[in-house]
Design a protein around this motif. Structure first.
Motif, PDB file in Angstrom:
ATOM      1  N   GLY A 184      13.723  -8.431 -19.655  1.00 13.99           N
ATOM      2  CA  GLY A 184      12.999  -7.538 -18.757  1.00 13.99           C
ATOM      3  C   GLY A 184      11.622  -8.029 -18.380  1.00 13.99           C
ATOM      4  O   GLY A 184      10.905  -7.351 -17.657  1.00 13.99           O
TER       5      GLY A 184
ATOM      6  N   PHE B 206       9.168  -9.206 -16.323  1.00 12.49           N
ATOM      7  CA  PHE B 206       8.862  -9.438 -14.895  1.00 12.49           C
ATOM      8  C   PHE B 206      10.089  -9.558 -13.996  1.00 12.49           C
ATOM      9  O   PHE B 206       9.962  -9.740 -12.800  1.00 12.49           O
ATOM     10  CB  PHE B 206       8.013 -10.708 -14.666  1.00 12.49           C
ATOM     11  CG  PHE B 206       6.954 -10.895 -15.688  1.00 12.49           C
ATOM     12  CD1 PHE B 206       6.321  -9.796 -16.241  1.00 12.49           C
ATOM     13  CD2 PHE B 206       6.585 -12.148 -16.124  1.00 12.49           C
ATOM     14  CE1 PHE B 206       5.331  -9.950 -17.199  1.00 12.49           C
ATOM     15  CE2 PHE B 206       5.613 -12.307 -17.074  1.00 12.49           C
ATOM     16  CZ  PHE B 206       4.983 -11.214 -17.619  1.00 12.49           C
ATOM     17  N   GLU B 207      11.270  -9.521 -14.583  1.00 14.26           N
ATOM     18  CA  GLU B 207      12.432  -9.682 -13.727  1.00 14.26           C
ATOM     19  C   GLU B 207      12.722  -8.359 -13.028  1.00 14.26           C
ATOM     20  O   GLU B 207      12.481  -7.294 -13.557  1.00 14.26           O
ATOM     21  CB  GLU B 207      13.671 -10.021 -14.554  1.00 14.26           C
ATOM     22  CG  GLU B 207      13.450 -11.107 -15.551  1.00 14.26           C
ATOM     23  CD  GLU B 207      14.604 -11.144 -16.523  1.00 14.26           C
ATOM     24  OE1 GLU B 207      15.753 -11.000 -16.073  1.00 14.26           O
ATOM     25  OE2 GLU B 207      14.363 -11.294 -17.732  1.00 14.26           O
TER      26      GLU B 207
ATOM     27  N   LYS C 143      16.033  -6.831 -11.996  1.00 16.42           N
ATOM     28  CA  LYS C 143      17.450  -7.164 -12.061  1.00 16.42           C
ATOM     29  C   LYS C 143      18.239  -6.459 -10.971  1.00 16.42           C
ATOM     30  O   LYS C 143      17.841  -5.426 -10.468  1.00 16.42           O
ATOM     31  CB  LYS C 143      17.998  -6.745 -13.424  1.00 16.42           C
ATOM     32  CG  LYS C 143      17.476  -7.584 -14.554  1.00 16.42           C
ATOM     33  CD  LYS C 143      18.139  -7.125 -15.827  1.00 16.42           C
ATOM     34  CE  LYS C 143      17.420  -7.718 -17.010  1.00 16.42           C
ATOM     35  NZ  LYS C 143      17.593  -6.904 -18.183  1.00 16.42           N
TER      36      LYS C 143
ATOM     37  N   MET D   6      20.892  -3.992 -10.017  1.00 16.01           N
ATOM     38  CA  MET D   6      21.390  -2.841 -10.760  1.00 16.01           C
ATOM     39  C   MET D   6      22.462  -2.114  -9.949  1.00 16.01           C
ATOM     40  O   MET D   6      22.541  -2.241  -8.734  1.00 16.01           O
ATOM     41  CB  MET D   6      20.257  -1.853 -11.028  1.00 16.01           C
ATOM     42  CG  MET D   6      19.135  -2.401 -11.858  1.00 16.01           C
ATOM     43  SD  MET D   6      19.644  -2.799 -13.530  1.00 16.01           S
ATOM     44  CE  MET D   6      20.184  -1.187 -14.062  1.00 16.01           C
TER      45      MET D   6
ATOM     46  N   MET E 207      20.347   4.200  -9.223  1.00 15.32           N
ATOM     47  CA  MET E 207      19.012   3.706  -8.945  1.00 15.32           C
ATOM     48  C   MET E 207      18.481   4.235  -7.615  1.00 15.32           C
ATOM     49  O   MET E 207      18.576   3.565  -6.596  1.00 15.32           O
ATOM     50  CB  MET E 207      19.102   2.177  -8.877  1.00 15.32           C
ATOM     51  CG  MET E 207      17.809   1.477  -8.845  1.00 15.32           C
ATOM     52  SD  MET E 207      17.475   0.663 -10.405  1.00 15.32           S
ATOM     53  CE  MET E 207      18.233   1.700 -11.611  1.00 15.32           C
TER      54      MET E 207
ATOM     55  N   TYR F 206      17.667   9.641 -11.620  1.00 10.94           N
ATOM     56  CA  TYR F 206      17.885   8.437 -12.421  1.00 10.94           C
ATOM     57  C   TYR F 206      18.622   8.824 -13.693  1.00 10.94           C
ATOM     58  O   TYR F 206      18.281   9.798 -14.343  1.00 10.94           O
ATOM     59  CB  TYR F 206      16.522   7.836 -12.764  1.00 10.94           C
ATOM     60  CG  TYR F 206      16.588   6.405 -13.209  1.00 10.94           C
ATOM     61  CD1 TYR F 206      16.391   5.392 -12.286  1.00 10.94           C
ATOM     62  CD2 TYR F 206      16.817   6.076 -14.529  1.00 10.94           C
ATOM     63  CE1 TYR F 206      16.434   4.074 -12.684  1.00 10.94           C
ATOM     64  CE2 TYR F 206      16.877   4.773 -14.936  1.00 10.94           C
ATOM     65  CZ  TYR F 206      16.683   3.763 -14.007  1.00 10.94           C
ATOM     66  OH  TYR F 206      16.731   2.451 -14.401  1.00 10.94           O
TER      67      TYR F 206
ATOM     68  N   ILE G 262      10.452   1.615 -15.181  1.00 12.69           N
ATOM     69  CA  ILE G 262      11.798   1.722 -14.655  1.00 12.69           C
ATOM     70  C   ILE G 262      11.742   1.387 -13.169  1.00 12.69           C
ATOM     71  O   ILE G 262      10.888   1.920 -12.453  1.00 12.69           O
ATOM     72  CB  ILE G 262      12.347   3.136 -14.931  1.00 12.69           C
ATOM     73  CG1 ILE G 262      12.512   3.278 -16.448  1.00 12.69           C
ATOM     74  CG2 ILE G 262      13.641   3.377 -14.188  1.00 12.69           C
ATOM     75  CD1 ILE G 262      13.262   4.460 -16.900  1.00 12.69           C
ATOM     76  N   PRO G 263      12.617   0.500 -12.723  1.00 13.13           N
ATOM     77  CA  PRO G 263      12.512  -0.011 -11.353  1.00 13.13           C
ATOM     78  C   PRO G 263      12.441   1.106 -10.311  1.00 13.13           C
ATOM     79  O   PRO G 263      13.134   2.115 -10.427  1.00 13.13           O
ATOM     80  CB  PRO G 263      13.803  -0.818 -11.184  1.00 13.13           C
ATOM     81  CG  PRO G 263      14.273  -1.117 -12.546  1.00 13.13           C
ATOM     82  CD  PRO G 263      13.758  -0.059 -13.438  1.00 13.13           C
TER      83      PRO G 263
ATOM     84  N   ILE H   9      11.992   0.201 -23.575  1.00 16.46           N
ATOM     85  CA  ILE H   9      12.812  -0.860 -22.984  1.00 16.46           C
ATOM     86  C   ILE H   9      14.094  -1.109 -23.767  1.00 16.46           C
ATOM     87  O   ILE H   9      14.979  -1.805 -23.294  1.00 16.46           O
ATOM     88  CB  ILE H   9      12.042  -2.192 -22.834  1.00 16.46           C
ATOM     89  CG1 ILE H   9      11.550  -2.687 -24.188  1.00 16.46           C
ATOM     90  CG2 ILE H   9      10.915  -2.062 -21.835  1.00 16.46           C
ATOM     91  CD1 ILE H   9      11.043  -4.107 -24.108  1.00 16.46           C
TER      92      ILE H   9
ATOM     93  N   GLU I 119      16.741  -2.316 -18.169  1.00 13.72           N
ATOM     94  CA  GLU I 119      16.359  -2.731 -16.829  1.00 13.72           C
ATOM     95  C   GLU I 119      14.868  -2.524 -16.589  1.00 13.72           C
ATOM     96  O   GLU I 119      14.329  -2.993 -15.577  1.00 13.72           O
ATOM     97  CB  GLU I 119      17.180  -1.964 -15.785  1.00 13.72           C
ATOM     98  CG  GLU I 119      16.896  -0.472 -15.674  1.00 13.72           C
ATOM     99  CD  GLU I 119      17.692   0.384 -16.662  1.00 13.72           C
ATOM    100  OE1 GLU I 119      18.185  -0.168 -17.661  1.00 13.72           O
ATOM    101  OE2 GLU I 119      17.810   1.597 -16.430  1.00 13.72           O
ATOM    102  N   ALA I 120      14.185  -1.806 -17.491  1.00 16.43           N
ATOM    103  CA  ALA I 120      12.754  -1.573 -17.311  1.00 16.43           C
ATOM    104  C   ALA I 120      12.000  -2.891 -17.456  1.00 16.43           C
ATOM    105  O   ALA I 120      12.374  -3.741 -18.257  1.00 16.43           O
ATOM    106  CB  ALA I 120      12.253  -0.582 -18.353  1.00 16.43           C
ATOM    107  N   SER I 121      10.943  -3.061 -16.663  1.00 16.75           N
ATOM    108  CA  SER I 121      10.233  -4.333 -16.723  1.00 16.75           C
ATOM    109  C   SER I 121       8.839  -4.152 -17.305  1.00 16.75           C
ATOM    110  O   SER I 121       8.172  -3.154 -17.070  1.00 16.75           O
ATOM    111  CB  SER I 121      10.144  -4.960 -15.337  1.00 16.75           C
ATOM    112  OG  SER I 121       9.530  -4.057 -14.460  1.00 16.75           O
ATOM    113  N   LYS I 122       8.418  -5.124 -18.099  1.00 19.63           N
ATOM    114  CA  LYS I 122       7.099  -5.075 -18.717  1.00 19.63           C
ATOM    115  C   LYS I 122       6.039  -5.404 -17.685  1.00 19.63           C
ATOM    116  O   LYS I 122       6.303  -6.087 -16.698  1.00 19.63           O
ATOM    117  CB  LYS I 122       7.033  -6.077 -19.856  1.00 19.63           C
ATOM    118  CG  LYS I 122       7.940  -5.717 -21.002  1.00 19.63           C
ATOM    119  CD  LYS I 122       7.736  -6.679 -22.135  1.00 19.63           C
ATOM    120  CE  LYS I 122       8.793  -6.499 -23.202  1.00 19.63           C
ATOM    121  NZ  LYS I 122       8.695  -7.513 -24.239  1.00 19.63           N
TER     122      LYS I 122
END
Lengths: 654, 654
Positions: A7, A9-10, A12, A14, A19, A29, B512-513, B521, B526-529
């Protein structure tokens, strides 16, 4: 813990259904259900987090066998590790610090051994062997090891409950060594079993109160020497001591003694004040006790004040620690008593040492492994009990002096230890004419520092319950005894923990104007409630100890809201949203309580909605089929999402 | 709790500076600091929430003095309240239910009194007085009062540890009454002091395990009667019992007894199965025991099987309960033993009765006041101890029959009581030829229901730690004794609570995107740092018991993240955000831990940021000046707000 690196910086790809493109989209969500965990993975991670939370074997990973052995030996004897980097510059710091704490500890040792009802040399013995052992095994660089006031008093009180120290001095001493042995065993065992966290159950507040009370009690005991009273009570509570003092007033008080004691107490307090005002002059209070001893001894020697009733030390056994393994009770009635006393004294000694270790490690920013530290302290007391020492630990006042005098490593303890060795070997006769009164003055001026008035004020400001624990321990020690005070401290600490898990907080949430955030309406009075919806946040894991309470409390919130609505003639409640963010765990009783809540709500025509259950809760809600009872579609990621569904009109109004 | 009605649908005029017009405005919303609370308000609300969470005096508010008196009397004797609405229709239901449970309880009572090592009439006595008292004072409408298997076994085991029931029957009986008296005192005291919540400390899982184990143990004990063995071990563990059975195999077993017992056990189990399959035929298993007794007694009478070694009841004392006040030990050695046994038996009896009360109240949707219920149970056992009864409580199996037979109020207990009275007065001679074997069969078929296999499976699925408690209690009872099992159950329950407050969970959060929500996480992979930021959520109040752990755990998260970043050659961490939503409280140790954390972070050039501290935490953070140390501007309402400030670029990327 695994998979944490995912996770980064990516963004992804989904599943698009789960989403929504914006917060306010119509499809909420989905709440994540964590992958099912294997029982053993779960169990071992709990065990690891409980007992090995500091990951002690981290450095052993991926090492050769011989390297592992070296690391293992170094883990037990940290001196082998830091000793390699030891140099002359560090030694200079340690030498000065060691000499300073030695000058402070010698008169204190002689006085403290009296608190433990032992002859003066036992205090000195305890400043010789234990610091040596600690220097080899300990990991704190600033702690100063030796007998301390509170533990000496505690040991003395507990021991004299069992054996009279005057009538049976040999048995008393043997029991003292037995207790010391088991204090060491207790400490080492806690460390080896990695149960070091158990001492965290003595709360800071309780320790502050206990220490303050013990300081008062010790100071009161010193009035015997200070006033030159011969017949003094054996009890330690303030009422008995005061009675003892006033009943012996005039005829029992010795005026020359009082003059000497008072004069030097003033001297010591002034020295202390100077040290406090100018940090650079820290050595003034540090050497003041030794200076007082030298001056007063010389004064008594030339004036022969001992013939005017001034009590003197008279005799300190010459020579270093005799062996005492054979004096420890390993069988018989006294064994059990020794175990019990050792357990209590060992834990109190630990509490003090670990607190000191942590404080100074924090100031110099290095790490201390609490469990390893306990093994070191335990080993040093076990060794001590076999060489005529009683329970030693880290001393607050001497450690502070050690730190200020610029100690670099535990070598300062070895320096101190060598000085004590020389004293025992050559200088004990010099203490013959030392007046007892001066020892009392030294102890009084030392224990005053244990009364942490500012900490008590801060505790009052921050947490009233803590303050009750603090005062309970304080008054328990002062008005009853050290044991009672300790018992009160531990009981109140536990009561607080149990209260926390029995009566968790709950709060009604409202929407903060012009945001999408729902918060406690007590904290944010401007937050507005959502018509037809009650949002309750439960502020704790739901366990057997609180599941019934939580269920009933939620229903009580609902009833209260409904009563208000009926009174105002407004439409009734249709949804009850439980904000689950703080609910970190739930057990079978908790699941049952939620099931019962659901059933009751169904009878009242109110729908139950959950917001943001965490991974553990989601896992269990699914395992128990509660998820399907409530309905998957009624579990939301946020309260805002839930409101979006329950009361779309309100959500759009913003 | 006051001021809750504010904020209803109103949109107040607010200070514009503190109120950004949208979530993404540059000025974040300020975290509310609750108004300073008076110490006594706070203290009294805590006391109220702890002891009077159900607001028992609610109905007393704003009433005249005479009305208050009437309400007070009604509170002690609820029958005065519901009695007014009692009618013939309700009585019909109660009469049928009462007769049904009477037919069930009479054979059970005779059997259970043997578990308590008492003569059969004492079981019947205990089904006469206590139900009468309960009917006047209790508030459950469905509970059926009388002796129960588990409490009888527990009492029997604890009592025979002190006095041999065969050698000293009088002293044994006196100690039984003493224990019953103090069981009642314990129950009433818990209720009066409103400490009813203490029984919640026995977790559901532990109770399931304990009950299951006790059922096995009781069934094993019945093998004595079932197989007609004369010399039977006094121990209750499975190994001793099995040895006892096999060592007496062939020569010690009595075949006519086994035939009778087995035949009727099959009959009882079939009846039970029929009752389970068709809810309407609930009366079949309910009257099956009495039918078995009648049939088997008649069979023995005509065949004179007692001459072939079939053991019979022989004699039950005729007449109602003799007074026993003078038999209670109020002085001497046995007083203390009676108190101790009474305490344990009283609490176990309470646990069972309260669980039954809650279950059926939930099914019929009425409220039960646990504390009042305890007073009623206590009063009934105190009255019982003075009229030759031993500890009575609510029976699971009979209460279920009572409910299914359509009981309406506690009058069904009075009906049962009257039937027992008639039995004692007139029918006891009829039981002379009743074979003991039939009683064993009845007890075996009754206790089988206590083994809740499905509950154990569910516990395994939901919570592994609970399962350990459950199995610990189960195997403790089966392989050691009821006391050991109980001790294991209580210890594991407490260990779990302490673990919760010592090792709370923490989690790393990610965004969360396409939302503004930050979540664990692990739950949402799918959550990003956020680059340069570590967001940690602490999932518990920060108290002395966990403050050190939390501080070290947060630093460990930070170190782990930094190691990853360094390995990946990415820029270092600049901000550590602690999401405080689940942190409902903090004490002085917690404040100290945060201060230390802040200091360590400053040395590492990482800024500490707090998100969403609750009212209590905000209050204390301000009281302790920690707020100004951290900086007011670094305390945010949400993680999103904090990110907006710490990493504006990232926040805009969405």
């Amino acid at each position: 813990m695994e998979g944490r690196s995912e996770g980064w910086f990516e963004t992804k790809e989904m599943d698009i259904r789960s989403m929504p493109s914006s917060r306010h989209a119509s499809l909420p969500y989905r709440v994540g259900v964590p992958p099912k965990q294997n029982f053993w993975t779960e169990f071992s991670s709990t065990v690891k987090e409980t007992f090995f939370s500091d990951d002690p074997l981290h450095s052993f990973k991926d090492q050769s066998r011989s390297r592992k052995f070296v690391l293992g030996v170094q883990a037990v004897f940290p001196i082998l590790e830091w000793g390699k980097r030891y140099n002359l510059k560090k030694f200079k710091g340690d030498l000065i610090a060691g000499l300073t704490i030695a000058s402070l500890c010698i008169p204190q040792d002689i006085g403290y051994s009296k608190l433990a009802n032992l002859s003066p040399q036992y205090g000195l013995y305890s400043s010789f062997v234990p610091p040596m052992v600690y220097a080899l095994m300990g990991s704190s660089r600033d702690i100063a090891i030796g007998p301390v006031a509170v533990v000496s008093l505690l040991l003395g009180t507990l021991l004299q409950n069992e054996i009279d120290p005057i009538k049976h001095p040999l048995e008393y001493r043997r029991l003292a060594f037995t207790a010391t042995f088991f204090a060491g065993i207790t400490q080492a065992t806690l460390g080896i079993l990695r149960l070091g966290f158990l001492i965290d159950f003595l709360s800071h507040a309780a320790v502050v109160g206990f220490m303050g009370g013990a300081a008062i009690t010790i100071a009161l005991q010193q009035l015997k020497g200070f006033l030159g009273i011969k017949n003094f009570t054996k009890k330690t509570d303030i009422i008995s001591v005061m009675q003892s003092i006033f009943s012996s007033a005039y005829h029992g008080w010795n005026w020359p003694t009082i003059v000497i004691a008072a004069a030097f107490l003033v001297f010591l307090l002034v020295a202390k004040y100077i040290g406090k005002k100018k940090k650079k002059l820290f050595w003034v209070p540090a050497i003041a006790p030794l200076v007082s001893v030298v001056l007063s001894t010389f004064f008594v020697y030339i004036t022969h004040a001992e013939k005017k009733g001034v009590q003197i030390v008279k005799h300190i056994e010459k020579g270093i620690n005799p062996a005492s393994v054979s004096e420890i009770y390993f069988t018989g009635d006294y064994l059990l008593k020794g175990v019990r006393i050792g357990l209590v004294a060992g834990i109190i000694a630990l509490t003090e040492a670990v607190a000191i270790g942590r404080t100074f490690a924090g100031m110099k920013d290095y790490q201390i492994d609490g469990n390893k530290e306990m093994v070191a302290l335990g080993a040093m007391n076990i060794a001590g009990s076999m060489t005529s020492c009683y329970v030693a630990t880290g001393s607050f006042s001497r450690s502070a002096v050690n730190y200020m005098a610029g100690c670099q490593t535990a070598i300062s303890n070895i320096v101190m230890s060598v000085v004590v060795f020389l004293t025992l070997q050559f200088f004990t006769p010099l203490f013959k004419y030392t007046p007892n009164a001066i020892l009392s003055s030294i102890i009084i001026s030392a224990v005053i520092g244990l009364i942490d008035y500012n900490a008590a004020v801060l505790i009052w400001k921050i947490d009233k319950f803590d303050f009750i624990a603090c005062m309970g321990a304080f008054f328990g020690v002062v008005f009853a005894s050290v044991e009672i005070g300790l018992l009160i401290a531990v009981s109140i600490s536990f009561a607080k923990l149990l209260l926390q898990v029995t009566r968790p907080r709950t709060a009604i949430l409202g929407k903060i104007p012009r945001t999408n955030v729902y918060r406690n309406i007590q904290q944010y009075p401007e937050a507005s409630k959502v018509p037809g919806v009650v949002i309750v946040r439960v502020d704790s894991a739901i366990y057997f100890s609180n599941s019934n309470y939580i269920k009933e409390r939620i229903l009580r919130w609902l009833t209260a809201e409904e009563e208000q609505l009926t009174a105002a003639g407004l439409p009734k409640i249709q949804f009850l949203i439980i904000e689950m963010s703080p609910v970190t765990d739930i057990d079978t009783s908790g699941i049952h309580a939620l099931e019962e809540l659901l059933r009751t709500l169904q009878k009242r025509d109110v729908e139950l909605v959950l917001a943001n259950p965490g991974p553990v809760v989601m896992d269990k809600v699914h395992a128990s089929k509660l998820a399907s009872l409530i309905g998957e579609e009624k579990i939301f990621l946020t309260v805002a999402d839930a409101i979006q569904t329950c009361s779309p009109k309100f959500a759009e109004e913003v």
